[in-house]
Design a protein around this motif. Structure first.
Motif, PDB file in Angstrom:
ATOM      1  N   ASN A  68      -0.786 -44.375 -41.745  1.00 33.30           N
ATOM      2  CA  ASN A  68       0.310 -45.545 -41.637  1.00 33.30           C
ATOM      3  C   ASN A  68       1.126 -45.419 -40.256  1.00 33.30           C
ATOM      4  OD1 ASN A  68      -0.187 -46.405 -44.190  1.00 33.30           O
ATOM      5  ND2 ASN A  68       1.079 -45.179 -45.180  1.00 33.30           N
ATOM      6  N   GLY A  69       0.565 -44.909 -39.135  1.00 30.53           N
ATOM      7  CA  GLY A  69       1.221 -44.894 -37.790  1.00 30.53           C
ATOM      8  C   GLY A  69       2.282 -43.696 -37.611  1.00 30.53           C
ATOM      9  N   VAL A  70       1.846 -42.665 -38.449  1.00 32.46           N
ATOM     10  CA  VAL A  70       2.943 -41.401 -38.406  1.00 32.46           C
ATOM     11  C   VAL A  70       2.289 -40.503 -38.768  1.00 32.46           C
ATOM     12  CG1 VAL A  70       3.958 -41.871 -40.783  1.00 32.46           C
ATOM     13  CG2 VAL A  70       5.233 -40.915 -38.950  1.00 32.46           C
ATOM     14  N   VAL A  71       2.778 -39.288 -38.228  1.00 35.46           N
ATOM     15  CA  VAL A  71       2.441 -37.663 -38.606  1.00 35.46           C
ATOM     16  C   VAL A  71       3.428 -37.183 -39.287  1.00 35.46           C
ATOM     17  CG1 VAL A  71       1.542 -35.551 -37.767  1.00 35.46           C
ATOM     18  CG2 VAL A  71       0.405 -37.517 -36.573  1.00 35.46           C
ATOM     19  N   ILE A  72       3.281 -36.920 -40.282  1.00 38.29           N
ATOM     20  CA  ILE A  72       4.407 -36.028 -41.448  1.00 38.29           C
ATOM     21  C   ILE A  72       4.050 -34.585 -41.504  1.00 38.29           C
ATOM     22  CG2 ILE A  72       5.716 -36.197 -43.435  1.00 38.29           C
ATOM     23  CD1 ILE A  72       5.016 -39.095 -43.605  1.00 38.29           C
ATOM     24  N   PHE A  73       4.880 -33.810 -41.045  1.00 37.94           N
ATOM     25  CA  PHE A  73       4.684 -32.181 -41.418  1.00 37.94           C
ATOM     26  C   PHE A  73       5.474 -31.792 -42.534  1.00 37.94           C
ATOM     27  CE2 PHE A  73       3.517 -32.624 -36.837  1.00 37.94           C
ATOM     28  CZ  PHE A  73       2.627 -32.003 -36.784  1.00 37.94           C
ATOM     29  N   THR A  74       4.994 -31.402 -43.584  1.00 34.60           N
ATOM     30  CA  THR A  74       5.687 -30.476 -44.786  1.00 34.60           C
ATOM     31  C   THR A  74       5.540 -29.026 -44.310  1.00 34.60           C
ATOM     32  OG1 THR A  74       4.982 -32.439 -46.002  1.00 34.60           O
ATOM     33  CG2 THR A  74       5.908 -30.523 -47.107  1.00 34.60           C
ATOM     34  N   LEU A  75       6.629 -28.444 -43.995  1.00 30.57           N
ATOM     35  CA  LEU A  75       6.660 -27.211 -43.828  1.00 30.57           C
ATOM     36  C   LEU A  75       7.385 -26.105 -44.681  1.00 30.57           C
ATOM     37  CD1 LEU A  75       7.302 -27.772 -39.733  1.00 30.57           C
ATOM     38  CD2 LEU A  75       5.184 -27.691 -41.141  1.00 30.57           C
ATOM     39  N   HIS A  76       6.890 -24.951 -44.738  1.00 32.18           N
ATOM     40  CA  HIS A  76       7.694 -23.949 -45.637  1.00 32.18           C
ATOM     41  C   HIS A  76       8.324 -23.113 -44.869  1.00 32.18           C
ATOM     42  CE1 HIS A  76       6.021 -25.249 -49.695  1.00 32.18           C
ATOM     43  NE2 HIS A  76       5.202 -25.734 -49.023  1.00 32.18           N
TER      44      HIS A  76
END
Length: 416
Positions: A68-76
């Motif tokens: 969807n035109g975006v990079v989402i990082f989910t970081l611990h």
């Protein structure tokens, strides 16, 4: 110079960190994401997003999602707490350079470790597959031996029962013959009795009579001898459609003679392999076994089957040609060329019956030559294959590609 992305956003909690990077309308397939425990980079030319994290994160648990035109990082986060800022300050460039270099080295080490782990996993899978196949073959061999033993016991029992029955019938027939002989001897030895009849007064007539009781002799009826005769067998003559001056009768007869000789296994070779079963002494059975293993992708086991078949009979060209196909899959290119050449030597003279086998041997040897970048030799084999099957479009296309490669290399050599 890349364009640095500045319009990213980020949020955090005590244990998690979320970063959103817009892709600026770039295709997700062209996005390259690189991440370690203290460094993140997203490259999608001409844009670049780079951040040196304020504190380390758990790289193994963290994920990046593109869509969807975006990079989402989910970081611990490794250490729980609220960060004062997302990235380190850019004042100390040497420190940032060291962090970038450490990230690259960590990524390389992780890649090498993953590659080793993957190689070890594949090796274990191959080992397990080989053990499973050997186990299945042992079970199949045990099952076959059990069936053979049961069949042998059944035939032996039937043979013993037939022998007992024949013995009983022979004893019964002998007893009947002895009884007949005894009755005939008794009949011969019994005397005639003279009976005197009392008649009239002046007539003294002596009447002789035989007072022998009737003895029934049992006769044995034997079957009539069989008539002898001859059965006439007519064989269909071999007819060649070409004219006599163009006929290849001699070549055909020579090829048929070689095929008959190839089917005979020498007694010397068979004596050296006494521990084999009856099926394993049959080269044709071993060839079918190798073909099945080749179809399942087990090329090493297929080579072993063809090796044993060739040890039993070295005059079957299909064994060398099939083993050459296995060597091609295993990248043993010189062995593939050697086996293909042996198959072609055995496939002489060239007759219509062995044309498909010669076609395969030429193509396999030509492919091996091309893999070794010996394109001239490979083209010669492909041209020989086209002489056998001129209308094969796939072979024509491959031969044309090889010609183009040869012509291109020659042009480069001239230019230099």
């Amino acid at each position: 110079m890349p364009l640095i992305v500045q319009d990213y956003s980020w949020t955090q909690s005590e244990s998690m960190l979320y970063i959103s990077v817009p892709l600026k309308g770039i295709n997700p397939g062209k996005v390259d994401v690189f991440a370690t425990d203290e460094y993140l980079k997203v490259s999608f030319p001409p844009f670049l997003f780079e951040v040196f994290l304020f504190e380390p994160i758990d790289d193994d648990k963290s994920v990046a999602q593109i869509g969807n035109g975006v990079v989402i990082f989910t970081l611990h986060k490794k250490n729980e707490g609220i960060w004062e800022q997302l990235s380190l300050k850019n004042d100390d460039k040497d420190k940032l350079k060291d962090i970038r270099l450490r990230a690259v080295l960590k990524a390389q080490e992780k890649s090498e470790a993953d590659a080793k782990a993957e190689a070890a996993r594949k090796q274990e899978e191959k080992k397990y597959a080989l053990q499973s196949m050997m186990k299945l073959e042992d079970e199949e061999r045990t099952k076959i031996n059990k069936i053979k033993e049961e069949e042998r016991e059944r035939v032996s029992a039937e043979m013993e029962a037939w022998k007992i029955k024949q013995k009983q019938e022979a004893e019964k027939e002998m007893s009947q013959r002895k009884q007949i002989i005894i009755d005939e001897e008794h009949k011969k030895r019994k005397p005639n009795i003279i009976s005197v009849s009392k008649s009239a007064e002046n007539k003294g007539t002596v009447k002789h009579g035989c007072q022998n009781p009737s003895i029934e002799s049992k006769q044995v009826t034997l079957p009539a001898p069989r008539c002898s005769g001859n059965i006439k067998v007519k064989f269909t003559p071999r007819v060649f459609p070409t004219a006599l001056r163009e006929s290849r009768v001699d070549e055909e007869e020579e090829w048929l003679k070689k095929q008959a000789e190839a089917r005979r296994v020498s007694s010397a070779d068979a004596a050296e392999l006494d521990d084999l079963t009856d099926e394993e002494r049959n080269p044709d059975w071993l060839r079918e076994k190798g073909n099945k293993l080749f179809a399942t992708g087990n090329y090493l086991a297929a080579v072993s089957a063809y090796n044993l078949a060739i040890q039993l009979n070295r005059n079957i060209p299909a064994l060398y040609s099939n083993r050459a196909a296995c060597h091609l899959k295993l990248r043993n290119l010189h062995k593939a060329i050697e086996d293909s050449s042996k198959a072609l030597r055995l496939l002489t003279p060239a007759v219509p019956d062995n044309a498909p086998a010669r076609l395969k041997a030429h193509l396999r040897r030509g492919t091996a030559f091309c893999e070794l970048e010996l394109y001239t030799e490979g083209l010669q084999d492909y041209q020989s294959a086209l002489k056998i099957d001129p209308h094969n479009e796939a072979v024509q296309a491959d031969a044309q590609k090889i010609r183009q490669i040869i012509e291109g290399s020659q042009e480069e050599h001239v230019q230099h």
